[in-house]
Design a protein around this motif. Structure first.
Motif, PDB file in Angstrom:
ATOM      1  N   ARG A  93       1.117  -1.187  -0.232  1.00  0.00           N
ATOM      2  CA  ARG A  93      -0.013   0.006  -0.047  1.00  0.00           C
ATOM      3  C   ARG A  93       1.354   1.483  -0.128  1.00  0.00           C
ATOM      4  N   HIS A  94       1.448   1.885  -1.490  1.00  0.00           N
ATOM      5  CA  HIS A  94       2.637   2.444  -1.248  1.00  0.00           C
ATOM      6  C   HIS A  94       2.049   3.485  -0.874  1.00  0.00           C
ATOM      7  N   GLN A  95       0.577   4.437  -0.684  1.00  0.00           N
ATOM      8  CA  GLN A  95      -0.001   5.677  -0.486  1.00  0.00           C
ATOM      9  C   GLN A  95       0.959   5.626   1.640  1.00  0.00           C
ATOM     10  N   LEU A  96       0.225   4.469   1.944  1.00  0.00           N
ATOM     11  CA  LEU A  96       0.042   4.188   3.540  1.00  0.00           C
ATOM     12  C   LEU A  96       1.704   3.925   3.833  1.00  0.00           C
ATOM     13  N   ALA A  97       2.556   3.715   3.563  1.00  0.00           N
ATOM     14  CA  ALA A  97       3.934   3.426   3.070  1.00  0.00           C
ATOM     15  C   ALA A  97       4.175   5.068   3.251  1.00  0.00           C
ATOM     16  N   GLY A  98       4.292   5.551   1.725  1.00  0.00           N
ATOM     17  CA  GLY A  98       4.604   7.099   2.491  1.00  0.00           C
ATOM     18  C   GLY A  98       4.583   8.166   3.126  1.00  0.00           C
ATOM     19  N   GLU A  99       3.263   7.581   3.883  1.00  0.00           N
ATOM     20  CA  GLU A  99       2.910   8.471   4.701  1.00  0.00           C
ATOM     21  C   GLU A  99       3.343   8.224   6.230  1.00  0.00           C
ATOM     22  N   ALA A 100       3.744   7.412   6.390  1.00  0.00           N
ATOM     23  CA  ALA A 100       4.291   6.724   6.994  1.00  0.00           C
ATOM     24  C   ALA A 100       5.940   7.320   7.392  1.00  0.00           C
ATOM     25  N   ILE A 101       6.419   7.501   5.871  1.00  0.00           N
ATOM     26  CA  ILE A 101       7.880   8.572   6.373  1.00  0.00           C
ATOM     27  C   ILE A 101       7.650   9.464   5.995  1.00  0.00           C
ATOM     28  N   ARG A 102       6.624  10.347   5.923  1.00  0.00           N
ATOM     29  CA  ARG A 102       6.416  11.692   5.790  1.00  0.00           C
ATOM     30  C   ARG A 102       6.295  12.041   7.211  1.00  0.00           C
ATOM     31  N   LEU A 103       5.631  11.520   8.014  1.00  0.00           N
ATOM     32  CA  LEU A 103       5.025  11.835   9.399  1.00  0.00           C
ATOM     33  C   LEU A 103       6.405  11.166  10.022  1.00  0.00           C
ATOM     34  N   THR A 104       7.237  10.997   9.902  1.00  0.00           N
ATOM     35  CA  THR A 104       8.609  10.198  10.036  1.00  0.00           C
ATOM     36  C   THR A 104      10.240  11.750  10.048  1.00  0.00           C
ATOM     37  N   ARG A 105       9.466  12.045   8.344  1.00  0.00           N
ATOM     38  CA  ARG A 105      10.783  13.048   8.993  1.00  0.00           C
ATOM     39  C   ARG A 105      10.370  14.439   9.496  1.00  0.00           C
TER      40      ARG A 105
END
Length: 297
Positions: A93-105
């Motif tokens: 689920r690409h968008q979910l992984a991308g959102e996790a990376i954004r929030l961690t940044r």
């Protein structure tokens, strides 16, 4: 009242359901507990929040470290669900992984000197860098040792490697820093056969001391098998087979099947692959495991 560990799980589960869109079944699998148990914990947590009037206040100084741990765990589980979905037709689920990376940044921007935060971001980047190589055009799963590494995101790997070096400079070294270091060893190898498995095995030994658990023990067994042979890995799995939380976890069966195959016991491997396929709710993983079971030889 729920025990402290269960309260942590319930609080995290509520966040995962709200932010990550995970189902109770998916959250239960992440925590290695039955779905009914997790549903009960979430229900109790919701009731307690309602009874408290849903008051949200900044945590005290003493609570901040624990709360930060909860936040990091939520981000980790959201990313994990995005990278390997627990159920459904798609592996990722690409968008979910991308959102996790954004929030961690965003969290790292607030806490740049925290080694665990930096380690988690490094872990996400080094893992997500492999995304394009994980599936064939027909959606079938490509295991790590068969992936075309030229498809890995070189920019993400470079950033992740730099962050690992930075994260490991902060003490104490925690679980996310060690997991990121393991991911870095994998990503530094130009070919699967170049992987420094002795180093990975040593890192898993440290990780088991810092953050022991059945999933870490499972990965530790894989690393031991790669260094000392499949029979050593299989002997390490024996203890996990007595672990109630792993009884319905497909990864235990999948790892057992892989090690049996490497040991030359094809018949037992086929049975283990088939059993693991029955346990997963992910259709791509089920197809992959079923295909391994059906291979001749």
């Amino acid at each position: 009242m729920l025990p402290s560990g269960a309260r942590h799980e319930a609080r995290t589960a509520l966040t995962l359901r709200a932010v990550g869109g995970l189902t109770t079944a998916g959250i239960a699998r992440a925590y290695l507990v039955p779905e009914a148990t997790m549903a009960q914990r979430v229900s109790r947590a919701e009731r307690r929040i309602k009874e408290a009037g849903a008051r949200f206040v900044p945590p005290s100084e003493d609570e901040r470290a624990e709360r930060l741990g909860d936040v990091l765990h939520v981000l980790y589980l959201i990313f994990d669900e995005g990278y390997t979905a627990t159920a459904g037709n798609s592996l990722q689920r690409h968008q979910l992984a991308g959102e996790a990376i954004r929030l961690t940044r965003a969290l790292r921007a607030l806490l740049p000197a925290n080694g665990q935060v930096t380690g988690l971001l490094a872990l996400m980047l080094l893992t997500d860098a492999r995304r394009a190589a994980r599936c064939r055009p027909d959606g079938s799963v490509v295991p790590l040792d068969e992936q075309d590494r030229t498809l890995w995101d070189a920019e993400a790997v470079a950033e992740g490697l730099a962050l690992v070096t930075e994260a490991l400079a902060h003490k104490p070294v925690g679980s996310y820093q060690l997991q990121a270091a393991i991911a870095a060893v994998h990503d530094e190898a130009a070919r699967a056969q170049d992987t420094d498995w002795p180093q990975i095995l040593a890192l898993y030994g440290l990780l088991e001391r810092v953050a022991p658990g059945p999933v870490v023990a499972l990965d530790h067994a894989v690393a031991a098998a790669m260094v000392h042979g499949p029979r050593v890995g299989l002997s390490m799995l024996a203890a996990l087979e007595e672990e109630p939380s792993m009884e319905r976890h497909h990864r235990l069966g999948a790892v057992r099947a892989h090690l049996l195959e490497r040991a030359g016991d094809r018949q037992a491997a086929r049975a283990a692959y088939s059993a693991a396929a029955e346990l997963t709710l992910s259709l791509p993983e089920r197809r992959y495991l079923s295909a391994r079971a059906a291979r001749p030889g």
